[in-house]
Design an enzyme around this catalytic site. Structure first.
Site, PDB file in Angstrom:
ATOM      1  N   GLU A 105      71.438  84.229 131.957  1.00 49.79           N
ATOM      2  CA  GLU A 105      70.291  84.273 131.067  1.00 49.79           C
ATOM      3  C   GLU A 105      69.083  84.628 131.922  1.00 49.79           C
ATOM      4  O   GLU A 105      69.116  84.528 133.134  1.00 49.79           O
ATOM      5  CB  GLU A 105      70.056  82.908 130.420  1.00 49.79           C
ATOM      6  CG  GLU A 105      69.372  81.886 131.331  1.00 49.79           C
ATOM      7  CD  GLU A 105      70.263  81.410 132.479  1.00 49.79           C
ATOM      8  OE1 GLU A 105      71.502  81.516 132.354  1.00 49.79           O
ATOM      9  OE2 GLU A 105      69.718  80.954 133.495  1.00 49.79           O
ATOM     10  N   LYS A 141      64.819  85.314 144.753  1.00 48.72           N
ATOM     11  CA  LYS A 141      65.988  85.128 143.879  1.00 48.72           C
ATOM     12  C   LYS A 141      67.211  85.921 144.335  1.00 48.72           C
ATOM     13  O   LYS A 141      68.334  85.504 144.116  1.00 48.72           O
ATOM     14  CB  LYS A 141      65.640  85.488 142.432  1.00 48.72           C
ATOM     15  CG  LYS A 141      64.796  84.402 141.760  1.00 48.72           C
ATOM     16  CD  LYS A 141      64.744  84.580 140.260  1.00 48.72           C
ATOM     17  CE  LYS A 141      64.016  83.425 139.589  1.00 48.72           C
ATOM     18  NZ  LYS A 141      62.549  83.456 139.834  1.00 48.72           N
ATOM     19  N   SER A 157      57.006  82.791 147.573  1.00 49.24           N
ATOM     20  CA  SER A 157      58.321  83.110 147.008  1.00 49.24           C
ATOM     21  C   SER A 157      58.449  84.533 146.469  1.00 49.24           C
ATOM     22  O   SER A 157      59.533  85.082 146.430  1.00 49.24           O
ATOM     23  CB  SER A 157      58.662  82.104 145.909  1.00 49.24           C
ATOM     24  OG  SER A 157      57.618  82.013 144.954  1.00 49.24           O
TER      25      SER A 157
HETATM   26  C1  LIG Z   1      61.659  82.413 139.583  1.00 47.73           C
HETATM   27  C2  LIG Z   1      60.587  82.296 140.554  1.00 47.73           C
HETATM   28  C3  LIG Z   1      60.144  81.032 141.023  1.00 47.73           C
HETATM   29  C4  LIG Z   1      60.662  79.727 140.491  1.00 47.73           C
HETATM   30  O1  LIG Z   1      62.006  79.447 140.704  1.00 47.73           O
HETATM   31  P1  LIG Z   1      62.532  78.371 141.718  1.00 47.73           P
HETATM   32  O2  LIG Z   1      63.975  78.247 141.379  1.00 47.73           O
HETATM   33  O3  LIG Z   1      61.786  77.075 141.498  1.00 47.73           O
HETATM   34  O4  LIG Z   1      62.321  78.873 143.093  1.00 47.73           O
HETATM   35  C5  LIG Z   1      59.173  81.002 141.996  1.00 47.73           C
HETATM   36  N1  LIG Z   1      58.621  82.136 142.489  1.00 47.73           N
HETATM   37  C6  LIG Z   1      59.006  83.367 142.059  1.00 47.73           C
HETATM   38  C7  LIG Z   1      58.373  84.558 142.650  1.00 47.73           C
HETATM   39  C8  LIG Z   1      60.002  83.484 141.085  1.00 47.73           C
HETATM   40  O5  LIG Z   1      60.375  84.703 140.652  1.00 47.73           O
END
Ligand SMILES: *Cc1c(COP(=O)(O)O)cnc(C)c1O
Length: 408
Positions: free
Chosen positions: A122, A100, A387
């Protein structure tokens, strides 16, 4: 033969000047906010071609975020499953522990260029709030984060982090007191403060230009991963996958591979099953609708209102999806599959045990698909976007899954 050469000009064609990706996207705003979004769009169109901006963002990524993040070959896990090889793009090693920050730092730099003093957003589980509060601290700006009271109670460590980073966490007390009400409250605040503030959305969605802008900032994931994978192996992976909540880490991973001979899979959360309110698989079960200023596929109840959603991964439970994903689904270029809570949790524990990496539950959905792929393919390789890291999830996992997986 590469069947996907038509995608060479994809980035020039999508979105169009109205922010549309095929039949999705666009800008559905209250009259009063139209000039504010035009100002954001004009500023972004200026700076995205400015070498000064690009160089500054490059420096921030390297020196503050710790990029590039590595691509890692899961040798033990792959060997245990068969001959197909699993690789991970390690966004969990990005500063603050997830992808993010990639778009939050971009949005912060844009705000600075526009002369804004405050970032507004938010947050649901608090991950976007923490990333944005980090950016605000870095750029020396104020930061107001709107968060439902129910989420505040559930996500105490992230609330503490935001406060330590200097942000104001503003409780939202109406309706169900969760993410949807928090979005409404943040929009409301922006309506009154747009002269001094900028609204920073948490994923590749919302009114134009956010889906495009967030995608562009997140594309660093796929650009690095593509180069790193080619350098490591000399060939393309057979498949690339990522989890899809709003769709930011996935779109960033996918776009650089669109014109390559690579299968691309977005992984949606199937939660407890396919019943309404049991999952958040917006592409698999959604219908066209408008929510939070953009048009896309949306999970709807019998009245056409946003349906209740659920996933064990709180970062994935949103009743719609970024418009670019809906369009890539229509175009047939990206395939969307789903993974249940149970399959994701099994993948979570496998990565811990076989590779020494504790993944976020969100990311465990992408990993679960990679494991499913490896089990059903004799050879080849799949590159999954990890992610984020799972530190935020350990207490929840121990409480709900510790016994099942024999650690409690
Ligand atoms: C917020 C989050 C997501 C989901 O958000 P996307 O916008 O779909 O990428 C995925 N993995 C993690 C670790 C997150 O914090």
């Amino acid at each position: 033969m590469n069947p996907y050469r038509d995608f060479d000009n994809y980035l020039k064609e999508y979105p169009d000047e109205n922010g549309r990706f095929g039949q999705y996207g666009g800008q559905y705003l209250p009259e009063k906010l139209i000039p504010a979004f035009k100002e954001i769009n004009d500023a972004y169109e200026t700076i995205c071609h400015s070498s000064q901006f690009i160089n500054e963002l490059r420096r921030i990524r390297k020196e503050f975020q710790g990029r590039p993040t590595p691509v890692y070959h899961c040798e033990r896990l792959s060997k245990m499953l068969g001959k197909c090889q699993i690789y991970l793009k390690r966004e969990d090693l990005n500063h603050t522990g997830a992808h993010k920050l990639n778009h939050c730092m971009g949005e912060g730099l844009l705000a600075k260029f526009m002369g804004k003093k405050k970032l507004i957003a938010e947050t649901g589980a608090g991950q976007h709030g923490v990333a944005l509060a980090t950016a605000a601290a870095y750029f020396g700006m104020e930061c107001d984060i709107y968060m439902g009271e129910v989420d505040i109670a559930k996500q105490a460590p992230n609330v503490t982090r935001m406060k330590m980073l200097g942000a104001r966490v503003i409780p939202v007390t109406h309706g169900l007191k969760t993410l949807k009400e928090a979005v409404d409250a943040a929009f409301e605040a922006y309506l009154n403060e747009y002269q001094d503030a900028i609204y920073c959305i948490g994923s590749a969605l919302g009114p134009h230009p956010f889906p495009k802008m967030v995608r562009d900032f997140q594309t660093i994931i796929g650009t690095e991963a593509r180069e790193q994978f080619l350098e490591m192996t000399g060939i393309f992976p057979d498949a690339v996958c990522a989890c899809v909540g709003g769709g930011s880490n996935s779109i960033g991973m996918f776009v650089p591979f669109l014109a390559d001979p690579v299968e691309i899979i977005g992984v949606e959360p199937l939660g407890r099953g396919s019943g309404i309110g049991d999952h958040a698989a917006s592409i698999a079960y959604g219908k066209k609708g408008i929510l939070h200023g953009f048009e896309s596929l949306m999970l709807q109840d019998e009245n056409g209102d946003p349906a209740p959603v659920y996933s064990v991964a709180s970062g994935l439970d949103y009743p719609s999806v970024g418009p670019e994903h809906a369009n890539l689904h229509d175009m047939g270029r990206v395939k969307y599959e789903s993974v249940s809570d149970d399959e994701a949790m099994e993948a979570f524990f496998m990565l811990c045990k076989y590779e020494g990496i504790i993944p976020a539950i969100e990311s465990s959905h992408a990993l679960a698909y990679a494991i499913r792929y490896a089990k059903t393919h004799e050879t080849g390789s799949i590159l999954a976007c990890l992610s984020g890291r799972g530190d935020k999830d350990i207490d929840y996992v121990m409480e709900h899954y510790g016994e099942k997986f024999g650690i409690k």
